[in-house]
Write a protein that holds these residues in place. Structure first.
Motif, PDB file in Angstrom:
ATOM      1  N   ILE A  87       0.843  -1.203   0.000  1.00 52.78           N
ATOM      2  CA  ILE A  87       0.000   0.000   0.000  1.00 52.78           C
ATOM      3  C   ILE A  87       0.878   1.252   0.000  1.00 52.78           C
ATOM      4  CG2 ILE A  87      -1.645   1.346   1.361  1.00 52.78           C
ATOM      5  CD1 ILE A  87      -2.778  -1.354   2.370  1.00 52.78           C
ATOM      6  N   LYS A  88       1.924   1.241   0.824  1.00 47.83           N
ATOM      7  CA  LYS A  88       2.838   2.386   0.860  1.00 47.83           C
ATOM      8  C   LYS A  88       3.442   2.642  -0.507  1.00 47.83           C
ATOM      9  CE  LYS A  88       6.882   4.180   3.306  1.00 47.83           C
ATOM     10  NZ  LYS A  88       7.899   3.907   4.369  1.00 47.83           N
ATOM     11  N   GLY A  89       3.730   1.576  -1.217  1.00 50.98           N
ATOM     12  CA  GLY A  89       4.326   1.717  -2.542  1.00 50.98           C
ATOM     13  C   GLY A  89       3.419   2.390  -3.549  1.00 50.98           C
ATOM     14  N   THR A  90       2.109   2.344  -3.324  1.00 47.82           N
ATOM     15  CA  THR A  90       1.174   3.014  -4.243  1.00 47.82           C
ATOM     16  C   THR A  90       1.091   4.509  -3.972  1.00 47.82           C
ATOM     17  OG1 THR A  90      -0.816   2.808  -2.853  1.00 47.82           O
ATOM     18  CG2 THR A  90      -0.231   0.915  -4.258  1.00 47.82           C
ATOM     19  N   GLY A  91       1.500   4.931  -2.777  1.00 46.77           N
ATOM     20  CA  GLY A  91       1.378   6.335  -2.392  1.00 46.77           C
ATOM     21  C   GLY A  91      -0.021   6.733  -1.976  1.00 46.77           C
ATOM     22  N   LEU A  92      -0.941   5.779  -1.932  1.00 49.78           N
ATOM     23  CA  LEU A  92      -2.346   6.064  -1.602  1.00 49.78           C
ATOM     24  C   LEU A  92      -2.616   5.638  -0.161  1.00 49.78           C
ATOM     25  CD1 LEU A  92      -3.827   4.763  -4.966  1.00 49.78           C
ATOM     26  CD2 LEU A  92      -3.505   7.151  -4.301  1.00 49.78           C
ATOM     27  N   LYS A 102      -8.301 -10.310  13.548  1.00 49.26           N
ATOM     28  CA  LYS A 102      -8.087 -10.460  14.981  1.00 49.26           C
ATOM     29  C   LYS A 102      -6.798 -11.248  15.178  1.00 49.26           C
ATOM     30  CE  LYS A 102     -13.110 -10.722  15.355  1.00 49.26           C
ATOM     31  NZ  LYS A 102     -14.277 -11.602  15.597  1.00 49.26           N
ATOM     32  N   GLY A 103      -5.745 -10.566  15.531  1.00 43.74           N
ATOM     33  CA  GLY A 103      -4.480 -11.269  15.698  1.00 43.74           C
ATOM     34  C   GLY A 103      -3.387 -10.333  16.157  1.00 43.74           C
ATOM     35  N   LEU A 104      -2.229 -10.909  16.433  1.00 48.27           N
ATOM     36  CA  LEU A 104      -1.016 -10.182  16.790  1.00 48.27           C
ATOM     37  C   LEU A 104       0.094 -10.694  15.888  1.00 48.27           C
ATOM     38  CD1 LEU A 104      -1.301 -10.523  20.674  1.00 48.27           C
ATOM     39  CD2 LEU A 104      -1.774  -8.453  19.356  1.00 48.27           C
ATOM     40  N   GLU A 105       1.068  -9.853  15.628  1.00 46.36           N
ATOM     41  CA  GLU A 105       2.170 -10.254  14.763  1.00 46.36           C
ATOM     42  C   GLU A 105       3.110 -11.181  15.523  1.00 46.36           C
ATOM     43  OE1 GLU A 105       4.696  -7.894  11.496  1.00 46.36           O
ATOM     44  OE2 GLU A 105       5.199  -7.296  13.551  1.00 46.36           O
ATOM     45  N   ILE A 106       3.326 -12.375  14.997  1.00 49.76           N
ATOM     46  CA  ILE A 106       4.243 -13.293  15.666  1.00 49.76           C
ATOM     47  C   ILE A 106       5.674 -12.800  15.470  1.00 49.76           C
ATOM     48  CG2 ILE A 106       2.736 -15.311  15.537  1.00 49.76           C
ATOM     49  CD1 ILE A 106       4.351 -16.265  13.141  1.00 49.76           C
ATOM     50  N   GLY A 107       6.507 -13.090  16.438  1.00 46.68           N
ATOM     51  CA  GLY A 107       7.881 -12.626  16.398  1.00 46.68           C
ATOM     52  C   GLY A 107       8.079 -11.299  17.085  1.00 46.68           C
ATOM     53  N   THR A 108       7.022 -10.464  17.071  1.00 44.49           N
ATOM     54  CA  THR A 108       7.104  -9.156  17.729  1.00 44.49           C
ATOM     55  C   THR A 108       6.028  -8.982  18.792  1.00 44.49           C
ATOM     56  OG1 THR A 108       5.619  -8.014  16.178  1.00 44.49           O
ATOM     57  CG2 THR A 108       7.956  -8.159  15.571  1.00 44.49           C
ATOM     58  N   GLY A 109       4.909  -9.700  18.660  1.00 39.83           N
ATOM     59  CA  GLY A 109       3.780  -9.510  19.571  1.00 39.83           C
ATOM     60  C   GLY A 109       3.069  -8.195  19.360  1.00 39.83           C
ATOM     61  N   LYS A 110       3.346  -7.514  18.252  1.00 38.72           N
ATOM     62  CA  LYS A 110       2.790  -6.171  18.044  1.00 38.72           C
ATOM     63  C   LYS A 110       1.335  -6.230  17.596  1.00 38.72           C
ATOM     64  CE  LYS A 110       7.219  -3.937  17.146  1.00 38.72           C
ATOM     65  NZ  LYS A 110       8.107  -3.283  16.156  1.00 38.72           N
ATOM     66  N   ARG A 111       0.593  -5.237  18.055  1.00 35.40           N
ATOM     67  CA  ARG A 111      -0.787  -5.075  17.617  1.00 35.40           C
ATOM     68  C   ARG A 111      -0.812  -4.646  16.158  1.00 35.40           C
ATOM     69  NH1 ARG A 111      -1.239  -0.585  21.473  1.00 35.40           N
ATOM     70  NH2 ARG A 111      -3.100  -0.017  20.300  1.00 35.40           N
ATOM     71  N   LEU A 112      -1.924  -4.919  15.480  1.00 37.46           N
ATOM     72  CA  LEU A 112      -1.992  -4.650  14.050  1.00 37.46           C
ATOM     73  C   LEU A 112      -2.003  -3.156  13.748  1.00 37.46           C
ATOM     74  CD1 LEU A 112      -4.432  -7.473  12.922  1.00 37.46           C
ATOM     75  CD2 LEU A 112      -1.946  -7.521  13.222  1.00 37.46           C
ATOM     76  N   THR A 113      -2.586  -2.334  14.622  1.00 33.26           N
ATOM     77  CA  THR A 113      -2.530  -0.891  14.407  1.00 33.26           C
ATOM     78  C   THR A 113      -1.099  -0.379  14.545  1.00 33.26           C
ATOM     79  OG1 THR A 113      -3.102  -0.479  16.737  1.00 33.26           O
ATOM     80  CG2 THR A 113      -4.911  -0.493  15.129  1.00 33.26           C
ATOM     81  N   THR A 114      -0.309  -1.020  15.383  1.00 35.06           N
ATOM     82  CA  THR A 114       1.104  -0.655  15.505  1.00 35.06           C
ATOM     83  C   THR A 114       1.852  -0.977  14.224  1.00 35.06           C
ATOM     84  OG1 THR A 114       1.049  -1.069  17.892  1.00 35.06           O
ATOM     85  CG2 THR A 114       3.210  -1.027  16.848  1.00 35.06           C
ATOM     86  N   VAL A 115       1.567  -2.139  13.648  1.00 30.01           N
ATOM     87  CA  VAL A 115       2.182  -2.511  12.371  1.00 30.01           C
ATOM     88  C   VAL A 115       1.852  -1.469  11.306  1.00 30.01           C
ATOM     89  CG1 VAL A 115       2.188  -4.223  10.518  1.00 30.01           C
ATOM     90  CG2 VAL A 115       2.201  -4.972  12.904  1.00 30.01           C
ATOM     91  N   MET A 116       0.601  -1.043  11.251  1.00 25.33           N
ATOM     92  CA  MET A 116       0.198  -0.036  10.265  1.00 25.33           C
ATOM     93  C   MET A 116       0.973   1.261  10.445  1.00 25.33           C
ATOM     94  SD  MET A 116      -2.127  -1.169   8.083  1.00 25.33           S
ATOM     95  CE  MET A 116      -3.178   0.192   7.547  1.00 25.33           C
ATOM     96  N   LYS A 117       1.144   1.708  11.678  1.00 28.03           N
ATOM     97  CA  LYS A 117       1.883   2.948  11.920  1.00 28.03           C
ATOM     98  C   LYS A 117       3.357   2.810  11.568  1.00 28.03           C
ATOM     99  CE  LYS A 117      -0.961   5.273  15.364  1.00 28.03           C
ATOM    100  NZ  LYS A 117      -1.004   5.922  16.702  1.00 28.03           N
ATOM    101  N   GLU A 118       3.923   1.649  11.876  1.00 23.18           N
ATOM    102  CA  GLU A 118       5.333   1.443  11.562  1.00 23.18           C
ATOM    103  C   GLU A 118       5.596   1.488  10.061  1.00 23.18           C
ATOM    104  OE1 GLU A 118       6.848  -1.197  15.398  1.00 23.18           O
ATOM    105  OE2 GLU A 118       6.661  -2.135  13.424  1.00 23.18           O
ATOM    106  N   VAL A 119       4.660   0.952   9.282  1.00 25.87           N
ATOM    107  CA  VAL A 119       4.873   0.873   7.837  1.00 25.87           C
ATOM    108  C   VAL A 119       4.388   2.127   7.117  1.00 25.87           C
ATOM    109  CG1 VAL A 119       4.362  -0.435   5.742  1.00 25.87           C
ATOM    110  CG2 VAL A 119       4.689  -1.641   7.909  1.00 25.87           C
ATOM    111  N   LEU A 120       3.216   2.631   7.497  1.00 29.64           N
ATOM    112  CA  LEU A 120       2.598   3.732   6.756  1.00 29.64           C
ATOM    113  C   LEU A 120       2.792   5.086   7.424  1.00 29.64           C
ATOM    114  CD1 LEU A 120      -0.724   2.009   5.618  1.00 29.64           C
ATOM    115  CD2 LEU A 120       1.374   2.343   4.327  1.00 29.64           C
ATOM    116  N   GLY A 121       3.430   5.109   8.595  1.00 32.83           N
ATOM    117  CA  GLY A 121       3.705   6.379   9.251  1.00 32.83           C
ATOM    118  C   GLY A 121       2.764   6.656  10.406  1.00 32.83           C
ATOM    119  N   PRO A 122       3.151   7.538  11.311  1.00 33.72           N
ATOM    120  CA  PRO A 122       2.391   7.768  12.544  1.00 33.72           C
ATOM    121  C   PRO A 122       1.037   8.429  12.336  1.00 33.72           C
ATOM    122  CG  PRO A 122       4.172   9.364  12.338  1.00 33.72           C
ATOM    123  CD  PRO A 122       4.383   8.354  11.244  1.00 33.72           C
TER     124      PRO A 122
END
Length: 318
Positions: A87-92, A102-122
């Motif tokens: 999605i970030k690559g599209t610029g949209l 409904k889940g958490l990221e394995i390996g980090t335990g991060k919430r999905l909204t946290t993943v979104m902020k990390e990738v797409l910005g705060p």
């Protein structure tokens, strides 16, 4: 309103159907080569529903996002970081994104909204849509209550009002952390319920419900959320659909695991159990049910012994 749904599995197709059902213009995206998308394109249906002809189907991510007022994401939680990168690559990235997983990221335990902020910005606007319900029941006209939550109450209310209908009534969640953790964790409790069914220990589900909510409330509080959130729609309110329903993939996975039957569908609780164990260690909060399920699935702990230790052998204060 133009709604784009990313993900064309069971729930993604349903979210597209539902958004169209309540009067929005809908585009449904699937990954190039997705068998789910191929089936929908060729037949306009899957094993659960028939999609109206005016829902656009595409494998073009940029095209799907262009012109979207709201984007719904309904994929496996473990695929979110990769999709967010695309999605970030599209610029949209300026529109609101509603996460229906409904889940958490394995390996980090991060919430999905946290993943979104990390990738797409705060400043990415992310809302979660969780709570009880099954595709089969909704399509049969059976109503239910669900919850939306974000880090901005006005945004939460706007999205909840936008998608509310006689079929789904939305409540506003004020505790995003607790809502996400509770929604993810209920899938692990669902696996435990299925294992009890496999051993004909169904009467122990009452104890499972009581102890499951208690252990997760302690984790949520330790992480800085509201311990009472776990007793709302995102967790306890979803127990009927997850611990008892024949439609629950997590419950069925647990039962089939005990019976030695193969289970091919997604049971997100398998991944979530690992992520929760990592959080348990990080925050020094005991999660005995979660850890037992994790040890049974991932480290070949004897399931009967593990479940009996949880519910039938230990003596402690309630």
């Amino acid at each position: 309103m133009n709604i784009t749904v990313l993900g064309c599995g069971r729930w993604g197709a349903f979210h597209a159907w539902y958004a169209h059902h309540i009067g929005h213009h809908v585009t449904l995206w699937g990954r190039p080569g997705s068998p789910h998308l191929a089936e929908l394109i060729s037949q306009r249906r899957n094993e659960y529903m028939t999609l109206p002809r005016d829902i656009a189907l595409t494998a073009d991510l940029t095209g799907a996002l262009a012109g979207a007022d709201v984007v719904i994401i309904s994929i496996s939680a473990q695929q979110l970081r990769n999709l967010a990168g695309q999605i970030k690559g599209t610029g949209l990235t300026k529109m609101p994104f509603i996460l229906c997983m409904k889940g958490l990221e394995i390996g980090t335990g991060k919430r999905l909204t946290t993943v979104m902020k990390e990738v797409l910005g705060p400043h990415v606007r992310t809302i979660v849509w969780v709570g009880p319900g099954h595709v089969q029941d909704f399509l049969a006209g059976m109503p239910n209550c669900m919850v939306m939550a974000s880090d901005n109450l006005d945004r939460t209310k706007h999205m909840a009002n936008l998608f509310s209908s006689p079929l789904i009534r939305f409540y506003y969640g004020k505790d995003l952390l607790g809502t996400e953790i509770g929604a993810a964790a209920k899938n692990v409790i669902g696996i435990a319920a299925g294992m009890l069914d496999g051993y004909h220990y169904t009467s122990l589900k009452g104890a499972l419900m009581a102890r499951g909510t208690h252990e997760l409330s302690r984790l949520i509080a330790a992480m800085g959320g509201d311990a009472m959130t776990v007793y709302g729609l995102s967790h306890l309110g979803d127990y009927e659909a997850t611990l008892f329903s024949r439609h629950s993939n997590n419950r069925r996975f647990g039962e089939d695991f005990i019976l030695g039957k193969p289970f091919a569908k997604l049971a997100e609780g398998v991944y979530t159990s690992q992520a929760l164990v990592d959080l348990s260690d990080a925050y020094q909060v005991e999660l005995p049910i979660t850890r037992t399920i994790y040890e049974i699935i991932c480290h070949q702990k004897d399931p009967l012994e593990g479940l009996q230790d949880l519910f039938l052998r230990s003596q402690k204060e309630e």
